[in-house]
Design an enzyme around this catalytic site. Sequence first.
Site, PDB file in Angstrom:
ATOM      1  N   LYS A 112       0.839  -1.207   0.000  1.00  0.00           N
ATOM      2  CA  LYS A 112       0.000   0.000   0.000  1.00  0.00           C
ATOM      3  C   LYS A 112       0.876   1.259   0.000  1.00  0.00           C
ATOM      4  O   LYS A 112       1.954   1.273   0.619  1.00  0.00           O
ATOM      5  CB  LYS A 112      -0.869  -0.052   1.260  1.00  0.00           C
ATOM      6  N   SER A 193      -9.433   1.349   3.471  1.00  0.00           N
ATOM      7  CA  SER A 193      -8.618   2.208   2.632  1.00  0.00           C
ATOM      8  C   SER A 193      -7.559   1.441   1.839  1.00  0.00           C
ATOM      9  O   SER A 193      -6.933   2.036   0.967  1.00  0.00           O
ATOM     10  CB  SER A 193      -7.948   3.283   3.491  1.00  0.00           C
ATOM     11  N   SER A 217      -9.730  -1.179   7.391  1.00  0.00           N
ATOM     12  CA  SER A 217      -9.091  -0.909   6.097  1.00  0.00           C
ATOM     13  C   SER A 217      -8.405  -2.096   5.436  1.00  0.00           C
ATOM     14  O   SER A 217      -8.045  -2.014   4.259  1.00  0.00           O
ATOM     15  CB  SER A 217      -8.091   0.239   6.234  1.00  0.00           C
TER      16      SER A 217
END
Length: 549
Positions: A112, A193, A217
């Site tokens: 990420k 996220s 997330s």
Amino acid sequence: MRSCFLGALLGAVSLASALTVAPYTGTIIKGKQFPRLIEVDLEELVDGLESGLFTSYDLVRAYEARIMEVNSTLHMVTELNPDALTIASQLDSMRANGTVLGPLHGIPILIKNNIATYDKMNNTAGSWSLVGAKVPRDSTMAAKLRKAGAIILGKTNLSQWANYRSDNSSNGWSAYGGQTYAAYYPGQDPSGSSSGSGVSSSIGLALAALGTETDGSILSPSEVNNLVGIKPTVGLTSRYLVIPISEHQDTIGPMARSVKDAAYLLQAIAGPDPNDNYTLANPAINGSTPDYVAACNYNAFAGKKIGVARNVIAAYGKYIDPPVLAAFNEAITQVAAAGAEIVDANFTGFAEYLNSNNESLVLNADFLVDLAKYFSELTYNPYGIENLAEERNFTQTFPLEDYPQRDTGVWDGALKQGWNNTDPRFWAAYQADLYFGGEGGILGALARTNASAVMMPTTISPGIPAIVGSPVITVPLGFYPANTTVVLNGFGNLVATGPNVPFGLSFMGAKWSEAELIGFGYAYEQRTMYRNDVQPYLVPNIELADFVS
Ligand SMILES: *[C@@H]1O[C@H](CO)[C@@H](O)[C@H](O)[C@H]1NC(C)=O
Ligand SMILES: *[C@@H]1O[C@H](CO)[C@@H](O)[C@H](O)[C@H]1NC(C)=O
Ligand SMILES: *[C@@H]1O[C@H](CO)[C@@H](O)[C@H](O)[C@H]1NC(C)=O
Ligand SMILES: *[C@@H]1O[C@H](CO)[C@@H](O)[C@H](O)[C@H]1NC(C)=O
Ligand SMILES: *[C@@H]1O[C@H](CO)[C@@H](O)[C@H](O)[C@H]1NC(C)=O
Ligand SMILES: *[C@@H]1O[C@H](CO)[C@@H](O)[C@H](O)[C@H]1NC(C)=O
Ligand SMILES: *[C@@H]1O[C@H](CO)[C@@H](O)[C@H](O)[C@H]1NC(C)=O
Ligand SMILES: *[C@@H]1O[C@H](CO)[C@@H](O)[C@H](O)[C@H]1NC(C)=O
Ligand SMILES: *[C@@H]1O[C@H](CO)[C@@H](O)[C@H](O)[C@H]1NC(C)=O
Ligand SMILES: *[C@@H]1O[C@H](CO)[C@@H](O)[C@H](O)[C@H]1NC(C)=O
Ligand SMILES: *[C@@H]1O[C@H](CO)[C@@H](O)[C@H](O)[C@H]1NC(C)=O
Ligand SMILES: CC(=O)N[C@H]1CO[C@H](CO)[C@@H](O)[C@@H]1O
């Protein structure tokens, strides 16, 4: 808003029709079957590398080409690692001369875009304010992946600032990376996220990916992308040089297509780190990290008690759609049939928790301090931003940050709150959270019932474990039926619910109980294999066989 969504939808549909082909059955060269990258698992890749069927160099080329094939539709990867091919060649040479660093040797992994690497890639949390910024070394996560031999293939798009900026943005949107879409329905909300990590892993753009979680997330994008996600105990995985929200809630974990692949990745990234004091509470500091791969046990449910928090299901009833509830009720029967005793394990503080905003107070207070600490670690800081007030200033005035269309409501709240995690009011709020998540939540429910885990639909599972820092695994549970009515997200630009959108089942446990949760996830996955029931609408055509010389 509407026209913007339709444009994306039409674009996706036309590309989909160009890319979707008859089911690919693999390519046979010299009598060898090449695996299909959307479903290959780690052990199959290792077999192919060891037998010389393909190299890590071939793998990187294939995955990069697959990323380029779908990137302009799904926007799931923000940057490729320009050194990935060189690293792959080095790892191939090492393998050729008998040096293998472990099961992840030469395996491409995406991470990420809030996990820093000391290389040519940027670490931005999706903000233009951090493009070009430099860190002094690899984050511990990146260092551990490299030590395990993994190839960090690139960075995945995310909800900007891990969804800690705006009250009215959309999941998977960042100023730097654009809007991420998921692959099971045109225009699908990828959740967040860790949006790009979820989408990339779901369609085989790397073996798997790392995500981060503060409250949902990893779990939520794993669920809607038909994945296994592990949200570890806070402190199992180091947050050093990961762009933070909250030291009390942030954690890093794997998002993969199978429980065993997720377990392999967790094995590589878990463990104490002097640069993150929370990791020093890990019991493994006095022993060794459990063997998460060996924990993949088909008979894990035998003789165990598994709890159901009936009062939580009842209180959240309106958020659980009928197909999800029906699948969950069937899962209870399946888990019982697999040898578990099902018990009520209610969260006694839940009603009070629903009326409390202590979590926001804790996150705001942590963010003020932890963000400033991250900025202070940078060795090059392009705009010289040192704290949240300055970051807000930048975001509200830099045109590409899409302000005020996407506001800074979360930051406005944190700055208005004014006090941080050195303030006595912080400790009052945090102690309340520890009660809601602990004695009044998951930990109390486990202790009172002697259950090994509590199972719950993933759509409602993250909140209580988030505030107390305890672990959760999600595994595929099913898909919305083909005749499901499309429902858009609040922002109006994504399909939040629609045909074929996946959903998941969570097992949550006591702190440091990841090995046991992996056992339950594996035992459920192997009995059901729901992942294979629906294919994404968009799958890259390029396969490994196209790149083998
Ligand atoms: C993503 O797609 C865009 C548009 O086609 C392209 O310019 C960009 O280089 C791609 N990025 C990556 C990382 O593949
Ligand atoms: C194997 O290859 C690696 C990478 O090229 C090199 O560092 C290492 O010294 C080699 N080992 C042997 C035993 O040749
Ligand atoms: C990182 O950002 C810099 C500055 O914009 C850019 O030149 C560079 O290409 C980016 N790195 C990668 C790997 O995309
Ligand atoms: C860890 O805790 C010690 C003792 O409180 C402190 O001195 C040190 O700065 C902390 N280290 C980090 C990386 O936070
Ligand atoms: C490790 O052992 C020491 C000495 O017994 C003890 O004080 C400490 O709490 C232990 N740490 C953990 C994380 O269990
Ligand atoms: C748990 O909660 C449900 C719903 O509120 C209730 O019906 C049930 O009796 C409770 N179970 C126990 C063991 O208290
Ligand atoms: C935080 O929790 C405490 C204890 O339940 C409660 O009294 C307080 O009202 C909560 N604070 C907020 C702002 O909800
Ligand atoms: C946290 O609050 C204390 C006390 O008000 C203050 O001295 C400190 O500068 C604050 N830290 C940050 C990073 O804002
Ligand atoms: C925000 O920007 C304005 C205008 O450039 C400047 O006067 C002010 O000092 C800035 N505030 C902060 C907290 O950086
Ligand atoms: C988001 O909120 C801001 C501030 O309230 C507002 O100006 C903006 O129009 C909103 N955006 C959307 C898409 O509604
Ligand atoms: C979808 O199909 C099922 C089974 O035929 C039916 O029970 C259900 O009512 C339908 N739902 C919608 C939204 O049309
Ligand atoms: C680096 C990269 O691939 N960025 C792409 C992200 O998505 C936007 C559209 O939303 C593209 O314009 C970028 O090229």
